[in-house]
Design a protein around this motif. Structure first.
Motif, PDB file in Angstrom:
ATOM      1  N   UNK A  49      42.452  31.939  31.283  1.00  0.00           N
ATOM      2  CA  UNK A  49      42.636  33.367  31.044  1.00  0.00           C
ATOM      3  C   UNK A  49      41.559  34.192  31.740  1.00  0.00           C
ATOM      4  N   UNK A  50      41.913  35.416  32.119  1.00  0.00           N
ATOM      5  CA  UNK A  50      40.960  36.295  32.799  1.00  0.00           C
ATOM      6  C   UNK A  50      39.765  36.627  31.922  1.00  0.00           C
ATOM      7  N   UNK A  51      39.984  36.644  30.620  1.00  0.00           N
ATOM      8  CA  UNK A  51      38.938  37.124  29.721  1.00  0.00           C
ATOM      9  C   UNK A  51      38.052  36.030  29.160  1.00  0.00           C
ATOM     10  N   UNK A  52      38.264  34.782  29.529  1.00  0.00           N
ATOM     11  CA  UNK A  52      37.472  33.681  28.969  1.00  0.00           C
ATOM     12  C   UNK A  52      36.048  33.709  29.511  1.00  0.00           C
ATOM     13  N   UNK A  53      35.079  33.723  28.620  1.00  0.00           N
ATOM     14  CA  UNK A  53      33.672  33.805  29.026  1.00  0.00           C
ATOM     15  C   UNK A  53      33.265  32.574  29.837  1.00  0.00           C
ATOM     16  N   UNK A  54      32.450  32.803  30.876  1.00  0.00           N
ATOM     17  CA  UNK A  54      31.903  31.715  31.665  1.00  0.00           C
ATOM     18  C   UNK A  54      32.842  31.128  32.700  1.00  0.00           C
ATOM     19  N   UNK A  55      34.043  31.695  32.839  1.00  0.00           N
ATOM     20  CA  UNK A  55      35.021  31.122  33.763  1.00  0.00           C
ATOM     21  C   UNK A  55      34.950  31.766  35.135  1.00  0.00           C
ATOM     22  N   UNK A  56      35.430  31.028  36.127  1.00  0.00           N
ATOM     23  CA  UNK A  56      35.595  31.542  37.493  1.00  0.00           C
ATOM     24  C   UNK A  56      36.961  31.078  37.975  1.00  0.00           C
ATOM     25  N   UNK A 101      32.877  40.023  37.347  1.00  0.00           N
ATOM     26  CA  UNK A 101      32.791  40.517  38.721  1.00  0.00           C
ATOM     27  C   UNK A 101      33.976  40.004  39.531  1.00  0.00           C
ATOM     28  N   UNK A 102      34.440  40.849  40.441  1.00  0.00           N
ATOM     29  CA  UNK A 102      35.565  40.507  41.305  1.00  0.00           C
ATOM     30  C   UNK A 102      35.118  40.665  42.757  1.00  0.00           C
ATOM     31  N   UNK A 103      35.314  39.609  43.559  1.00  0.00           N
ATOM     32  CA  UNK A 103      34.981  39.652  44.980  1.00  0.00           C
ATOM     33  C   UNK A 103      36.149  39.067  45.772  1.00  0.00           C
ATOM     34  N   UNK A 104      36.300  39.421  47.065  1.00  0.00           N
ATOM     35  CA  UNK A 104      37.412  38.870  47.847  1.00  0.00           C
ATOM     36  C   UNK A 104      37.248  37.372  48.094  1.00  0.00           C
ATOM     37  N   UNK A 105      38.360  36.654  48.151  1.00  0.00           N
ATOM     38  CA  UNK A 105      38.328  35.252  48.570  1.00  0.00           C
ATOM     39  C   UNK A 105      37.847  35.170  50.010  1.00  0.00           C
ATOM     40  N   UNK A 143      44.296  38.238  50.865  1.00  0.00           N
ATOM     41  CA  UNK A 143      44.462  36.846  50.427  1.00  0.00           C
ATOM     42  C   UNK A 143      44.226  36.688  48.931  1.00  0.00           C
ATOM     43  N   UNK A 144      43.464  37.597  48.360  1.00  0.00           N
ATOM     44  CA  UNK A 144      43.207  37.510  46.934  1.00  0.00           C
ATOM     45  C   UNK A 144      41.745  37.704  46.598  1.00  0.00           C
ATOM     46  N   UNK A 145      41.398  37.359  45.370  1.00  0.00           N
ATOM     47  CA  UNK A 145      40.032  37.617  44.900  1.00  0.00           C
ATOM     48  C   UNK A 145      39.544  36.489  44.008  1.00  0.00           C
ATOM     49  N   UNK A 146      38.221  36.460  43.833  1.00  0.00           N
ATOM     50  CA  UNK A 146      37.578  35.521  42.909  1.00  0.00           C
ATOM     51  C   UNK A 146      37.047  36.337  41.731  1.00  0.00           C
ATOM     52  N   UNK A 147      37.485  35.985  40.549  1.00  0.00           N
ATOM     53  CA  UNK A 147      37.004  36.637  39.335  1.00  0.00           C
ATOM     54  C   UNK A 147      36.065  35.689  38.607  1.00  0.00           C
ATOM     55  N   UNK A 148      34.859  36.162  38.347  1.00  0.00           N
ATOM     56  CA  UNK A 148      33.905  35.308  37.632  1.00  0.00           C
ATOM     57  C   UNK A 148      33.306  36.036  36.445  1.00  0.00           C
ATOM     58  N   UNK A 149      33.114  35.264  35.384  1.00  0.00           N
ATOM     59  CA  UNK A 149      32.372  35.733  34.211  1.00  0.00           C
ATOM     60  C   UNK A 149      31.154  34.848  33.965  1.00  0.00           C
ATOM     61  N   UNK A 150      30.842  34.018  34.951  1.00  0.00           N
ATOM     62  CA  UNK A 150      29.659  33.172  34.841  1.00  0.00           C
ATOM     63  C   UNK A 150      28.417  34.066  34.846  1.00  0.00           C
ATOM     64  N   UNK A 151      27.590  34.022  33.819  1.00  0.00           N
ATOM     65  CA  UNK A 151      26.443  34.944  33.716  1.00  0.00           C
ATOM     66  C   UNK A 151      25.525  34.906  34.932  1.00  0.00           C
ATOM     67  N   UNK A 152      25.263  33.703  35.473  1.00  0.00           N
ATOM     68  CA  UNK A 152      24.370  33.609  36.624  1.00  0.00           C
ATOM     69  C   UNK A 152      24.956  34.248  37.865  1.00  0.00           C
ATOM     70  N   UNK A 153      26.233  34.003  38.124  1.00  0.00           N
ATOM     71  CA  UNK A 153      26.879  34.582  39.296  1.00  0.00           C
ATOM     72  C   UNK A 153      26.986  36.102  39.169  1.00  0.00           C
ATOM     73  N   UNK A 154      27.359  36.561  37.984  1.00  0.00           N
ATOM     74  CA  UNK A 154      27.474  38.012  37.780  1.00  0.00           C
ATOM     75  C   UNK A 154      26.119  38.686  37.971  1.00  0.00           C
ATOM     76  N   UNK A 155      25.053  38.095  37.452  1.00  0.00           N
ATOM     77  CA  UNK A 155      23.709  38.668  37.602  1.00  0.00           C
ATOM     78  C   UNK A 155      23.309  38.744  39.070  1.00  0.00           C
ATOM     79  N   UNK A 156      23.670  37.717  39.856  1.00  0.00           N
ATOM     80  CA  UNK A 156      23.344  37.719  41.281  1.00  0.00           C
ATOM     81  C   UNK A 156      24.108  38.824  42.002  1.00  0.00           C
ATOM     82  N   UNK A 157      25.359  39.048  41.628  1.00  0.00           N
ATOM     83  CA  UNK A 157      26.168  40.092  42.257  1.00  0.00           C
ATOM     84  C   UNK A 157      25.674  41.490  41.856  1.00  0.00           C
TER      85      UNK A 157
END
Length: 342
Positions: free
Chosen positions: A121-128, A229-233, A240-254
């Motif tokens: 799911x899009x809303x699941x914490x920690x997922x990419x 956070x959402x970034x292009x593939x 082509x689409x996007x990468x959705x992440x809720x990983x705390x480390x990746x989001x903090x870096x973005x």
């Protein structure tokens, strides 16, 4: 026929009667308001004039003049503002109820069953996860913005927004700004060359958004509440689409990347005129071009550094030379320095 009243718009009988009295009299001093409330308003005998004064202003039924008088707002404008306030309040209430009810999660669960057991799911914490296809990406953006409550960080490297993009964005952006979400948006410098885009950006700033223009390359990002956070593939092929992440480390870096890009960008110009501003200074884009005249060896290099087309760059160089009365670029740079533009 019964007399129409404003109760259905959230105005109590005492406040409405005071407003009607104000319309009949045209304006009140504090002393006049006290006297007329005692004589003419048939509601609460203990009605406080100061409270009545404050409520009329808060309801948008009256304004206070520089001389301290209470003046009525025109009926059409007052009713329009009451309707807007009522609708906005109901919308916020319904959105809060939707958010707390879990109905969207429930409906998404039904949809995700068709995507296969491996999908997350899009809303699941920690997922990419990878989202393919523009229709799915837009659906993901709609969902993210619907749940955004504190902060929205976005970038648009291309800068120019199509009418279709503006129409789609206006609904989401208005929804975010109505909630007093802190919105910051970074735009590529090409935005300065597109009147429709600039009109929309100024519309957003009038509603509280903060907009900056970047003359350097920026990455495409959408960050919501520093939690997703959402970034292009593929940044070169965003369809082509996007990468959705809720990983705390990746989001903090973005978020850190966004802040660095934000620091090097410039505030949205107060005017997009080609000529001088009211202060007699070159506008923001022209000042950047003047700097490039002093540092870049070729037009192609200067245009690339500013993220604009070579033809656009040369058009502004010609305008600057005409503005300064310079016969060549070297003289333009010298005259600009004399005026303190660079």
């Amino acid at each position: 026929m019964a007399l129409a009243n404003l109760r259905f718009l959230g105005v109590g009988p005492d406040d409405e009667e005071t407003y009607r009295l104000l319309l009949r009299r045209g304006g009140f001093s504090q002393a006049d308001l006290t006297r007329h409330l005692e004589e003419d308003v048939q509601g609460d005998a203990a009605l406080d004039p100061q409270d009545a004064h404050r409520r009329l202003i808060e309801l948008g039924l009256a304004t206070e003049t520089p001389g301290g008088l209470l003046a009525p707002v025109s009926p059409a404008k007052a009713v329009e503002a009451l309707v807007e306030s009522r609708v906005s309040g109901l919308r916020d209430q319904m959105e809060d109820e939707v958010s707390s009810s879990g109905i969207v999660d429930s409906l998404l669960g039904e949809h995700e069953k068709s995507l296969g057991a491996s999908s997350q799911p899009l809303h699941t914490a920690g997922t990419t996860r990878h989202i393919k296809g523009m229709a799915s990406v837009r659906a993901a953006i709609d969902e993210l913005t619907f749940f955004t409550r504190t902060e929205s960080l976005t970038t648009s490297p291309v800068g120019v927004l199509s009418e279709e993009s503006i129409s789609h964005a206006r609904l989401m952006d208005s929804r975010i700004l109505r909630r007093n979400v802190h919105m910051r948006t970074l735009m590529g410098a090409q935005a300065l060359e597109d009147p429709n885009t600039m009109d929309y950006l100024r519309e957003l700033t009038s509603k509280g958004a903060k907009i900056r223009i970047s003359y350097e390359p920026i990455e495409r990002l959408i960050i919501c509440d520093r939690a997703a956070a959402l970034t292009p593939i593929d940044p070169a092929h965003t369809t082509k689409g996007a990468i959705l992440t809720r990983d705390p480390g990746l989001v903090a870096a973005l978020v850190s990347l966004f802040e660095r890009m934000w620091q090097t960008a410039h505030d949205l110009p107060a005017t997009d005129d080609v000529g001088e501003t009211e202060n007699g200074l070159a506008n923001a884009l022209q000042r950047e071009i003047l700097h490039s005249l002093c540092t870049a060896e070729k037009d192609e290099i200067g245009a690339r550094e500013l993220g604009i087309a070579v033809r656009t760059y040369r058009k502004h160089v010609a305008s600057i030379m005409q503005l300064l009365g310079a016969s060549n670029r070297f003289q333009a740079a010298l005259l600009a320095r004399e005026r303190g533009w660079v």
